[in-house]
Scaffold this active site. Structure first.
Site, short mmCIF file in Angstrom:
data_model
loop_
_atom_site.label_atom_id
_atom_site.label_comp_id
_atom_site.label_asym_id
_atom_site.label_seq_id
_atom_site.Cartn_x
_atom_site.Cartn_y
_atom_site.Cartn_z
CD1 TRP A 377 56.24 -24.04 24.23
CD2 TRP A 377 55.07 -22.48 22.78
NE1 TRP A 377 56.61 -24.26 23.01
CE2 TRP A 377 55.95 -23.50 22.14
CE3 TRP A 377 54.03 -21.74 22.33
CZ2 TRP A 377 55.66 -23.46 20.75
CZ3 TRP A 377 54.05 -21.72 21.04
CH2 TRP A 377 54.70 -22.49 20.12
CG ASP A 378 54.87 -28.02 25.05
OD1 ASP A 378 55.87 -26.85 24.73
OD2 ASP A 378 55.53 -29.19 24.69
CD GLU A 506 62.96 -25.23 21.06
OE1 GLU A 506 62.55 -24.63 22.18
OE2 GLU A 506 62.91 -26.43 20.60
CE LYS A 617 62.84 -28.60 17.98
NZ LYS A 617 62.80 -28.19 19.46
CD GLN A 618 58.80 -26.19 17.50
OE1 GLN A 618 59.78 -26.67 18.00
NE2 GLN A 618 57.88 -25.91 18.24
#
Length: 787
Positions: A377-378, A506, A617-618
């Site tokens: 998806w980046d 994640e 995580k992000q």
């Protein structure tokens, strides 16, 4: 190991940033290496990698001596050429990925050894007097400079090597060596070889058969190669040319094993006379060329390149990159290091684009194979924006890649007992390769990210034909899948819930009602309904054809609308934040001082221990504050940022840029600049100590976003284009160009003022700090800088 002889030589800022005593020299247009560092060789191979989106070449030295072998990882990649091997699942369940696909490391055609008076010129030799390598961002080439002195004769030899992967000729690459004796003549030998046995580190076996057909000549060779399992083919043609040596100096040597062709040249070179040796290589693949034409195309192209000569390729390369920088450069005044880092990011991002609707950009581009060449998806969420607002046709190309995989996505949906289309989380050819299904298959937000990118593209370009002919089909089929993933749950007041998912974070797998996933799905379903109505009204013939083809009925579209209206959106009134999911606030509190930042801690903890921890995580909810920013007040954005930012360890390179963007919007200017630097220097300073495996492609795009969407506050909400610029305290100013609906704008931010110029196109209304501004050609808007 790095040995510091004098504490005064330590660059404190570099030590804090990189944990190394010094950084590479700061130059706004170059990345420079001034000494051979064996333990950092793989880092430099990634930094110096060259690509054009089809051909990828790691920046390995041309020397392949035994002394260097432990430190080198040569890489030669062709986008779309991959091998695979079966996964061995101890327990197999329906829908598990069955095969690992990986981009292949292909024949290494860059091996050249130089001998002067029978002595090998090596970077490990004490006879090497000077060594310097430069990645020239302005011209798009890699240059190597060496000065070598022969002890016996006292003669010095200047060596310059220029390498390019052509952006103008997408199938071509070349390397030129110039060798000039100083202080006397020298006997020079060149030994050129092609290694047909490179290793693909992510696969166990050799996956291609070289020389299915081949021709070997005194000046090169031509071959077609087949991949064992994927039934793909590619052709390579290599020719070399020598100037400054008599024709009889050429000796074609071919051993008994034709798999490893090698050539050598020995000649005397007079003082101040230059010997030039140029290798041209061309590659064609079955992705874009019929298999029976591969060898012919490769031979024709390499002969054309030889005829035109290396200087012509160099001129074309320079012209391409100069045009790119005029269009897409972000100029930063007052901070040369930031300028260098940003241009490094843009260079690697642009050179990774294949400019081909059947190819996309992998998580490492073509600079390394850590992510096996897989597309995530980046691409849509982090890389596409730069292309969309600088050269929109390149954004369309990335979306067409998804369109061509639509049948594979339908197949994947069936494998997961769903309807419509489900794009694979990580893949090359559309087949799911992710074995950690909790965090890959479960990240359904990809199914909405692709329609979100389609909507952005159509908004920025007014390309209704794309939406009609391609985009609508993707939007409808992915909406079908997402509608089928949810259910109306009585326990949640009859709300539409999407359970057992993984959002962008994640570390939280198999959770219910990830807020980012639900809200993006809500947007997705509403967009699908809108596109359906638009298509029926505007293009009734195409609407009838497509809905008939998809068996799409009115009641199904109404069901999408109902699901969107009834979707469950987690929100905690007491805290004033959107809960990341149904359980996040109930997880075990964590002392973040004990959690390593910028490190993926999944490698350090059992999943059952990790999933209990209140660690992000992000950017997840914080990402939502940007992606659907027009749905939240500034107060809600600030509350969410202040709650989740301290709980985020930034284990993904995708995290920093989004935190920078949101921090800039809510007035946390120090945070915005700090996180911008984490993104901009992620690869150049090797923050995560893994650049040896390839660049972080999403981080490259995120760096552009942190400036344009962050510091400049650019948004494209329903009312149109808007800006709300701020200026980092470390900068004197910055400027960039964007394209929007055919208009070309220049945004220039200085201390005290903002200037927006319409350079090309019809008049356009934009908003600057919420104020409507009518832009006219030759009449720039100039206003006061706030914040």
């Amino acid at each position: 190991p790095c040995t510091v002889q004098d504490y005064a030589l330590i660059d404190v800022d570099a030590l804090l940033d990189t944990a190394r005593p010094q950084r590479a020299p700061v130059d706004p247009w170059k990345i420079i290496q001034t000494a051979w560092e064996p333990l950092r060789a793989r880092y430099w191979e990634t930094v110096f990698a060259l690509s054009n989106g089809l051909i990828g070449l790691r920046g390995c030295l041309e020397e392949r001596s035994r002394a260097l072998r432990p430190f080198q990882t040569p890489g030669m990649y062709l986008n779309g050429i991959y091998g695979y091997e079966a996964y061995e699942h101890p327990w197999y369940f329906p829908g598990f990925a069955t095969r690992k696909h990986a981009m292949l490391n292909l024949p290494d055609w860059c091996i050249v050894h130089i001998y002067v008076n029978d002595t090998h010129v090596s970077v490990t030799s004490s006879q090497l007097q000077a060594f310097r390598r430069e990645l020239d961002l302005r011209d798009g080439v890699l240059r190597t400079f060496m000065l070598w002195k022969d002890r016996a004769s006292g003669v010095s030899v200047r060596i310059e090597i220029i390498r390019l992967v052509s952006m103008a000729r997408r199938h071509s690459a070349a390397i030129q060596f110039t060798i000039t004796p100083v202080g006397g003549s020298a006997n020079v030998s060149l030994r050129y070889a092609v290694d047909q046995h490179p290793t693909t580190s992510t696969l166990k076996d050799q996956h291609y058969l070289c020389f299915r057909r081949y021709q070997i000549a005194p000046d090169g060779f031509l071959a077609t190669c087949a991949v064992n399992k994927s039934e793909q083919e590619f052709a390579m043609a290599v020719k070399y040319r020598v100037n400054g040596a008599p024709a009889e100096a050429l000796i074609h040597s071919l051993g008994e094993n034709i798999v490893d062709p090698a050539w050598s040249l020995t000649t005397d070179v007079a003082e101040a006379t230059t010997l030039t040796f140029t290798v041209h290589a061309c590659f064609f693949t079955c992705v874009e060329t019929p298999a029976d034409e591969l060898m012919e195309h490769a031979e024709t192209q390499v002969l054309q390149d030889i005829q035109d000569g290396f200087p012509a390729l160099l001129r074309e390369q320079r012209a391409f990159w100069r045009a790119y920088w005029r269009r897409a450069d972000v100029r930063i005044d007052g901070h040369p290091a930031d300028q260098q880092a940003v241009r490094f990011s843009l260079f690697h991002l642009r050179q990774s684009h294949p400019d081909d609707p059947h190819r996309s950009i992998g998580a490492n581009g073509l600079t390394g194979d850590h992510y096996c060449g897989h597309v995530f998806w980046d691409t849509e969420m982090y890389m596409l924006p730069h292309f969309l607002y600088t050269e929109p046709r390149l954004a369309k190309s990335l979306l067409m890649y998804r369109y061509h995989l639509l049948d594979k996505a339908r197949q994947r949906a069936r494998e997961m007992d769903g309807t419509g289309a489900m794009y694979s989380w990580n893949s090359i050819n559309g087949e799911e390769c992710g074995t950690v299904f909790e965090a890959s298959t479960a990240q359904y937000h990809l199914q909405s990210a692709i329609p979100f990118a389609i909507a952005r593209y159509v908004d920025a370009t007014d390309d209704a034909a794309f939406l009609r002919d391609y985009g609508a089909e993707i939007v409808f089929e992915t909406a079908r899948y997402m509608a089928g993933r949810g259910a109306y749950v009585p326990h949640k007041g009859g709300r539409f819930c999407i359970n057992a998912v993984c959002g962008p974070d994640e570390y939280a797998c198999g959770v219910n009602n990830n807020c980012y996933t639900n809200m993006l799905c809500q947007w997705h379903l509403r967009y699908a309904v809108a596109v359906y109505g638009w298509l029926r009204k505007t293009y009734p013939t195409q609407w009838a054809r497509l809905t008939n083809q998809l068996a799409l009925r009115e009641d199904e579209v109404r069901a999408w609308q109902r699901a969107a209206d009834r979707i469950y959106i987690p929100f905690n009134k007491r805290l004033g934040i959107h809960e990341q999911d149904d359980t996040f606030l109930s997880l075990d509190p964590v002392d973040m001082g004990t959690v390593p930042h910028f490190t993926d801690i999944r490698e350090k903890l059992h999943p059952l221990n990790l999933w209990r921890m209140q660690v992000v995580k992000q950017a997840d909810v914080v990402l939502l504050m940007f992606v659907l920013g027009d749905q939240f007040s500034k107060r809600v954005k600030r509350a969410n940022y202040e709650f989740y930012e301290p709980r985020t360890c930034h284990g993904s390179s995708l995290s920093a840029s989004i935190h920078s963007i949101v921090a800039a919007e809510i007035g946390k200017h120090d945070d915005a600049y700090t996180y911008f630097r984490h993104s901009a220097y992620m690869d150049l300073n090797d923050f995560k100590n893994n650049v040896a495996e390839g660049v972080h492609s999403a981080c490259l795009g995120g760096t552009w976003m942190a400036i344009v969407h962050g510091f400049a506050g650019m948004r494209t909400y329903a009312r149109g284009l808007s800006f709300a610029p701020t200026l980092p305290a470390a900068w004197e100013g910055y400027r960039f160009r964007v394209v929007y609906r055919g208009r070309h704008l220049l945004v220039d931010v200085r201390e005290g003022r903002v200037r927006v110029t319409l350079e090309r196109g019809a008049p356009l209304r934009v908003f600057v700090y919420e104020k409507p501004v009518q832009l006219q050609r030759r009449a720039p808007y100039v206003g006061e800088l706030r914040g």
